[in-house]
Each structure stands twice: as C-alpha cells, then as structure tokens.
Design a protein around this motif. Structure first.
Motif, PDB file in Angstrom:
ATOM      1  N   VAL A  57       0.742  -1.145   0.109  1.00 20.81           N
ATOM      2  CA  VAL A  57      -0.001  -0.054   0.042  1.00 20.81           C
ATOM      3  C   VAL A  57       0.595   1.311  -0.011  1.00 20.81           C
ATOM      4  N   GLY A  58       1.996   1.132   0.693  1.00 20.90           N
ATOM      5  CA  GLY A  58       2.828   2.369   0.679  1.00 20.90           C
ATOM      6  C   GLY A  58       3.446   2.605  -0.428  1.00 20.90           C
ATOM      7  N   GLY A  59       3.850   1.578  -1.383  1.00 17.45           N
ATOM      8  CA  GLY A  59       4.698   1.912  -2.567  1.00 17.45           C
ATOM      9  C   GLY A  59       6.035   1.786  -2.350  1.00 17.45           C
ATOM     10  N   LYS A  60       6.397   1.322  -1.156  1.00 17.34           N
ATOM     11  CA  LYS A  60       8.021   1.445  -1.050  1.00 17.34           C
ATOM     12  C   LYS A  60       8.498   0.436  -0.020  1.00 17.34           C
ATOM     13  N   THR A  61       9.441  -0.370  -0.334  1.00 20.78           N
ATOM     14  CA  THR A  61       9.766  -1.675   0.441  1.00 20.78           C
ATOM     15  C   THR A  61      10.831  -1.219   1.696  1.00 20.78           C
ATOM     16  N   ASN A  62      11.274  -0.004   1.467  1.00 21.95           N
ATOM     17  CA  ASN A  62      12.254   0.251   2.665  1.00 21.95           C
ATOM     18  C   ASN A  62      13.525  -0.519   2.599  1.00 21.95           C
ATOM     19  N   SER A  63      13.861  -0.917   1.595  1.00 21.12           N
ATOM     20  CA  SER A  63      15.079  -1.677   1.560  1.00 21.12           C
ATOM     21  C   SER A  63      15.824  -1.443   0.315  1.00 21.12           C
ATOM     22  N   VAL A  64      17.184  -1.593   0.434  1.00 21.19           N
ATOM     23  CA  VAL A  64      18.034  -1.255  -0.709  1.00 21.19           C
ATOM     24  C   VAL A  64      18.688  -2.595  -0.905  1.00 21.19           C
ATOM     25  N   ASP A  78      39.670  -8.049   2.131  1.00 22.96           N
ATOM     26  CA  ASP A  78      38.600  -8.353   2.728  1.00 22.96           C
ATOM     27  C   ASP A  78      38.083  -7.918   4.249  1.00 22.96           C
ATOM     28  N   PRO A  79      38.965  -7.531   5.065  1.00 24.80           N
ATOM     29  CA  PRO A  79      38.586  -6.638   6.177  1.00 24.80           C
ATOM     30  C   PRO A  79      38.148  -5.383   5.693  1.00 24.80           C
ATOM     31  N   HIS A  80      38.506  -4.846   4.623  1.00 23.71           N
ATOM     32  CA  HIS A  80      37.891  -3.696   4.120  1.00 23.71           C
ATOM     33  C   HIS A  80      36.277  -3.816   3.702  1.00 23.71           C
ATOM     34  N   ILE A  81      36.043  -5.229   3.043  1.00 31.09           N
ATOM     35  CA  ILE A  81      34.807  -5.291   2.580  1.00 31.09           C
ATOM     36  C   ILE A  81      33.722  -5.390   3.542  1.00 31.09           C
ATOM     37  N   LEU A  82      34.304  -6.127   4.419  1.00 33.88           N
ATOM     38  CA  LEU A  82      33.287  -6.557   5.675  1.00 33.88           C
ATOM     39  C   LEU A  82      32.945  -5.144   6.462  1.00 33.88           C
ATOM     40  N   GLN A  83      33.993  -3.843   6.548  1.00 30.95           N
ATOM     41  CA  GLN A  83      33.589  -3.169   7.151  1.00 30.95           C
ATOM     42  C   GLN A  83      32.573  -2.021   6.332  1.00 30.95           C
ATOM     43  N   MET A  84      33.005  -2.162   4.683  1.00 31.28           N
ATOM     44  CA  MET A  84      32.113  -1.638   3.990  1.00 31.28           C
ATOM     45  C   MET A  84      30.610  -1.899   4.235  1.00 31.28           C
ATOM     46  N   LEU A  85      30.500  -3.466   4.178  1.00 32.69           N
ATOM     47  CA  LEU A  85      28.921  -3.689   4.421  1.00 32.69           C
ATOM     48  C   LEU A  85      28.332  -3.378   5.581  1.00 32.69           C
ATOM     49  N   ALA A  86      29.092  -3.358   6.745  1.00 26.09           N
ATOM     50  CA  ALA A  86      28.781  -2.675   8.122  1.00 26.09           C
ATOM     51  C   ALA A  86      28.460  -1.428   7.847  1.00 26.09           C
ATOM     52  N   GLU A  87      29.113  -0.518   7.295  1.00 19.91           N
ATOM     53  CA  GLU A  87      28.869   0.766   7.057  1.00 19.91           C
ATOM     54  C   GLU A  87      27.628   1.008   6.166  1.00 19.91           C
ATOM     55  N   VAL A  88      27.454   0.439   5.159  1.00 19.25           N
ATOM     56  CA  VAL A  88      26.156   0.473   4.453  1.00 19.25           C
ATOM     57  C   VAL A  88      25.097   0.225   5.193  1.00 19.25           C
ATOM     58  N   SER A  89      25.194  -1.079   6.082  1.00 23.30           N
ATOM     59  CA  SER A  89      23.994  -1.479   6.921  1.00 23.30           C
ATOM     60  C   SER A  89      23.751  -0.279   7.685  1.00 23.30           C
ATOM     61  N   SER A  90      24.774   0.086   8.554  1.00 22.67           N
ATOM     62  CA  SER A  90      24.134   1.369   9.547  1.00 22.67           C
ATOM     63  C   SER A  90      23.967   2.445   8.730  1.00 22.67           C
ATOM     64  N   THR A  91      24.322   3.037   7.867  1.00 27.62           N
ATOM     65  CA  THR A  91      23.905   4.236   7.010  1.00 27.62           C
ATOM     66  C   THR A  91      22.474   4.166   6.463  1.00 27.62           C
ATOM     67  N   LEU A  92      22.083   2.841   6.050  1.00 28.02           N
ATOM     68  CA  LEU A  92      20.888   2.458   5.596  1.00 28.02           C
ATOM     69  C   LEU A  92      19.838   2.503   6.700  1.00 28.02           C
ATOM     70  N   SER A  93      20.249   1.810   7.705  1.00 30.78           N
ATOM     71  CA  SER A  93      19.305   1.665   8.845  1.00 30.78           C
ATOM     72  C   SER A  93      19.130   2.821   9.557  1.00 30.78           C
ATOM     73  N   ARG A  94      19.948   3.919   9.359  1.00 32.69           N
ATOM     74  CA  ARG A  94      19.943   5.186  10.140  1.00 32.69           C
ATOM     75  C   ARG A  94      18.704   5.847   9.261  1.00 32.69           C
ATOM     76  N   LYS A  95      18.599   5.518   7.902  1.00 33.91           N
ATOM     77  CA  LYS A  95      17.597   6.301   7.106  1.00 33.91           C
ATOM     78  C   LYS A  95      16.121   5.489   7.119  1.00 33.91           C
ATOM     79  N   GLY A  96      16.171   4.267   8.109  1.00 36.19           N
ATOM     80  CA  GLY A  96      15.085   3.438   7.968  1.00 36.19           C
ATOM     81  C   GLY A  96      15.109   2.650   6.857  1.00 36.19           C
ATOM     82  N   TYR A  97      16.279   2.234   6.092  1.00 30.71           N
ATOM     83  CA  TYR A  97      16.086   1.207   5.079  1.00 30.71           C
ATOM     84  C   TYR A  97      16.937  -0.061   5.658  1.00 30.71           C
TER      85      TYR A  97
END
Lengths: 339, 339
Positions: A57-64, A78-97
């Motif tokens: 109904v809202g027309g959006k999934t709230n995920s990326v 590798d360590p970078h990649i994991l950190q990247m994922l963590a950063e993406v995850s928190s950046t997204l969730s801060r905006k509700g995604y």
DNA sequence: TTGTACGCGTTATCAG
DNA sequence: CTGATAACGCGTACAA
C-alpha cells in the motif's frame, strides 16, 4: 494458525480498523480510551503489522539491494569489504532502510536477473566494476535507481556511479615519488587484469615526467608470486630502481618483505609505495606509504545518491568522482639519502 | 510515471489479467495466439511483476534475514566471515531465497527490533552468541522460524541453534597434544572474554589428564600483545612448556613468529597449536596444527533447518551440535623429539 | 472522533 | 480456454 491481523485487533478492542491504525501511528485524534484499548489488544494478541502489506500500500519496500560478487574485479581487501558492508548497513538503517545483500558466485549468473526482478527493494548499489546492460535494464523496467561503486575514470557507464579515479591516483603517487627525487621507479602490476588502468597510468606518467626508466614486473596477487618475480628482476636487471610502486598494497608489502630479507634497506636504499591502503599497510615495518581509497566516503556518497534518487520519480545518471588520498608513512624517502 | 502493471499488459494484449498470469506461469492451457500476444505486450511494455504484491498474495517473501553484529562475540576471522556470507547467499539463492542482512552496531540497538518487525523475511539466522529474549519474542509474534549459529554447549537457548562445542574442541586438542607425549602445555587465553569456556576447558582437561603443569597467559587479540605476554612469560617462567595451545589461531601464529625469532624451533623444541583454522593457519611456517570450526557445515545445517522450518506451520526448538575438526599440520610433534 | 469502503498488484477460484 | 472476482493485510480518503 493464522497470523493476527489488524482486524483481529479491531475486534478485540471493539473498534474499527482505522481506529487501530490511527492509534498505532499516533495520527489523527483519538480518545484516550480508544487508544488504550487498542494498545491493550495489541499487547494481548502480540500484533505486529505485516511488512509486506504495508509495503504494497505504501509503494515502497524500505530496503536497498547490494550486489557484490565475492570475486570482485575489485581491490578492496577482505577486512575492508566487511567494514564496507557494516557501514552500508548502518547508513541505511539510520534512514530507515534495510539491506538486501546478494553475492552471486559468478556475475553471469542467471540468479542475478532473478534477484533483480524478485528483490523487494527501492534501489540498488552495485559493488561491481561495471554492471551489464541487461541487468541495468531490469532495474530500469522496475524504475528503480541504481548506483555503482567502482573505479577507473572514462568508464562507459550505464548507471549512476561513484568512481575512484585510480589512474589519477597512480599519477599522484608517481608525482610524489618524483618530488622525492626518484627517477627510476619500478612498477609492479597485477598480471591478471588485462586492461590495467593503473599500469597504463604508470607508463603515461613516466613519460610525461620525462623519466627514461620504465620497468614493469607482474606481481600477481599472492605474496609468493610477487617475491618470485621481484627476485628474478633484481638478479637480471641492468639498472635497479630507487623506488618501487605497486598496483596494490599486498604486492608492496611482499616487496618490502623480500627486500628486507635480502638486506636491502627500505626506504634508505629503495622506497616502496603501495595502493589501496589496506589495514595491514599501517602495521608493516616500515609502515607503508600508499594511495588510500576513500572507501567510507565512496559509500556515503553512494548511499546519499540512492537516498535522494529514491525520493524522486525521475531517474538521472550521475557520476560522482572521488580522489585517492596520499598516505605518507615510513616506506618512502627522498632519493638524496641513497647517495 | 507509474510502473506497468499486469492490467496494462492485459489491455495491451487485448486479453484479461488472468490470461496474462496463465501465459507467464505457463500453467493452464492457453492458445498459442494468446500466449504470443501476451509475451509481445510484456516485451513492449517492459513488464516485471511486482515482487511485493506477489509476496502478499503468496504469503511468503522468499527471503531470509541474517543478523550479524560486526563486533561478534564470535571467533571467526574476517575472511571467514565474508566467506560465510557468500556461502549463505548462494545456499539461499539455490533454494530461491534472498538474504536480508542486518549488521547492528551494537546489539542492544533499538533498530534491531525495528528490523525484526519490518523486514520482509520468512525466517532468520542469528549470527550471535545468544539472541535476547525480547528479540526472539518479536520473531515469535510474527510466527517466523529462527536459528542461531553459535558455540558453547549448555547454552540456555531460547531458539533453535547450530552450536559448535568449543569446550569439547579444546579438550580434544589437549588430548591430541597429550597423545604426543606433552605434559607441560601452556595455554594462551583471550583476556577480553570474561567467561571463557575455552580457558575453563583447558583447566578442566589439564586436571583430568593429571598434568601438574597448568599455566595461562592472556594473549589479547593483537599479535603484538601476544608476543609481549609470551616474551614476558618466557623470561620469568620457572618451567617452560613443551607445547603451547592458543585459544585462537591469531595468537598461535603470533607465538610461532615470536618463538622462531628467538631461535626456538617449532615444533622441534615446542609444539604450537591454534584454534579456529583461519586461512592464514595453513600458510604459516611451519603450517599450524589447529582445531577447525566446521563453518561450512554449520551454515549448511542452519540453512537446512530454516528451509524445513519455513515449510512447516509449527515451530520447534532444535539443537544441532557440531564437532571441531582436528587439523594436523607441521607445528606439532611428539615430545620425544625434544630430548 | 470513528467507521466504511476502496485501492495497492497479484494469484487463485470458479463460472462461462 | 478465458474472463470476472475474491482474496492477501493495510492505509486513507470520505462519510457519518
């Protein structure tokens, strides 16, 4: 046993469904009494709104979505990649995604198209060198915004992207070594990358700076291979370099290790410089001078782009470039000291 | 610009929506003509079915959530973690599921509850030592199955879990060293883990085996710290060990490095053994004997459990235990050789 | 302030 | 073989 729906709550609370919605969303005006009864019913029935229905109904999934092949044509360690994922995850969730991560085994996988069609996402971040046209098309059919995190300027882009210009980074590195007085700079290239912008940049800049010396060895990714190649070069070379620039830190660190083992002092006799700034670069002895990829910055840019794009109806194709950062540590020194 | 829906396709093809569905799903019987017209319309309009709507009517999202805090109370090294994610991703997609990954910065985060309520998932894999009761409750409200990948036996579990019994792993390691004739075994413990089952297991087994020698040093995670501690111990110890068992590979590798540097031959003079089997363990000189965590097996078990649980209506609480695998390499040797 | 009814995009059921 | 129509669960105008 069916899941509890909003109707159950309404019935239990003795009100209508819209009253329940209002009470939960704290919107509209509701009597204290209704509010209380609704919440009690919610507690009693353990009601949790259905995410899928809300999305519909809202027309959006709230995920990326994030697409990231394990074997990236990609130079983050590798360590970078994991950190990247963590950063993406928190950046997204801060905006509700939320983050829908897909790591295909190979890029030509049919699953990828499946994912692109099936994933409940409002936007996508490509962690790939260059997404295929077909895949980008699927995204366009769904009218979803996408942004690639990649490197290499002058890419023929089919999507928005945050790119780190690694050719320019190599040039910057060369300029730095040049400024220290180095004129004989050996380049260690990745020999599994046919089209290596970094190597090309080295050749170009060498010429532009007027250095006669232009020597390249293939380092491969593994430490052993790099050492083997360097060892061979060191034996047969007519003229040894005063500085070594490697296309990535792993190979630079291998070089330092080898040289040190052979009794060649770094940076007193030979300067060594890397590329990428992986975590290990700061811990080697001597600590490695390198050209850092501003990973966090790139991620932030990509997320920002996606955030604003998801709020717009029209799709644009933006190109955001970032510069490598020169990180000076102890593995480089002026050439004068060599004398 | 609205997204193209199935109705648009129906109109374009001059048929009804149900005919479109049939044509796309290849179900029911349709005339060649209708089939063709539908597909042409699909191509022309670039139609991609809406995933959210399908989920709503189908009653399933086709995705599985993963919760994995970056600071895990968890002993897999970074490369391992990335590989784990990749394995989860491919295992899921082989069964037609996608991965919704959430990496909270801290576990007590309110975002986590948000995720649990909001995520469009059919099941969840916890990559945490032990999920909180409150969080498990949210999952239960949604009637979703969950499984934790963790370690430590005798955990008071509130959810299904795949556990690796690391206490038993340490005991197994001790038995192995004992069988080589070692009676004086030094243990390097992680000193940031207050309740360290591994350490306790060492103490217990030492006693059970009747070894008088029971020495522990705190290695911390970093190489430097481990070396510092070991160096100190080596100087002040009245009696030196014939074998060293570290609570993880990182510390074991640091120990090997230090000993080698001091001229102590491994394994001729001292055997060294690690725990976890991180990738680097196979590449050290000498290659590290260690107790491997059967990571892939644990993941496969967790996925299987989730797969079958998602197909059932009732929720069960299962406990699947796996054993550590003894991986014998070159860093351990019989104590006889020491004489 | 609260209740009714419709729409979101699909799939599935049931007539025709 | 094909076309209406009823769900799925929720949000929200609109009416009361």
């Amino acid at each position: 046993m069916r899941r509890t729906t909003i109707k159950d709550v309404a019935r239990e609370a003795g009100v209508s469904v819209s009253t329940v919605t209002y009470a939960l969303k704290k919107k509209g005006k509701i009597t204290k009494a209704s509010h209380k009864r609704v919440w009690e019913a919610v507690e009693r029935l353990n009601y949790v709104p259905d995410a899928t229905a809300r999305s519909l109904v809202g027309g959006k999934t709230n995920s990326v979505g994030i697409i990231m092949p394990p074997s990236l044509g990609f130079d983050f360690s590798d360590p970078h990649i994991l950190q990247m994922l963590a950063e993406v995850s928190s950046t997204l969730s801060r905006k509700g995604y939320w983050m829908s991560l897909y790591m295909p085994e190979k890029m030509e996988d049919d699953f990828m198209r499946q994912f692109l069609m099936d994933a409940k996402i409002d936007g996508l971040i490509w962690m790939v060198y260059r997404p295929s046209d077909a895949m980008v098309r699927v995204l366009e059919c769904r009218n979803l915004p996408g942004v690639a995190i990649t490197y290499g300027k002058n890419l023929e882009l089919n999507t928005s992207a945050v790119v780190m210009d690694d050719g320019a980074g190599i040039e910057k590195a060369m300029d730095y070594l040049y400024s220290l007085g180095h004129r004989k700079i050996l380049f260690i290239a990745r020999d599994d990358q046919t089209e290596d912008r970094r190597l090309q940049a080295y050749r170009r800049r060498t010429q532009e700076l007027g250095c006669e010396y232009c020597q390249v060895i293939g380092g491969h990714f593994s430490e052993q291979m790099t050492i083997a190649q360097l060892s061979w070069f060191w034996r047969v070379a007519q003229e040894r370099p005063t500085a070594i620039l490697a296309a990535n830190d792993t190979m630079a660190l291998a070089a330092i290790k080898a040289l040190t083992q052979w009794g060649v002092r770094v940076p007193d006799e030979v300067s060594v410089m890397g590329f990428d700034n992986i975590p290990a670069a700061g811990q080697s002895i001597p600590a490695l001078t390198t050209m850092g990829q501003p990973v966090s910055e790139m991620i932030a840019l990509a997320c920002d782009h996606i955030f604003s794009a998801m709020e717009q109806e029209e799709r644009s194709r933006e190109l955001l470039t970032v510069e490598g950062k020169l990180i000076i540590r102890q593995s480089t020194a002026p050439v004068e000291e060599h004398l």
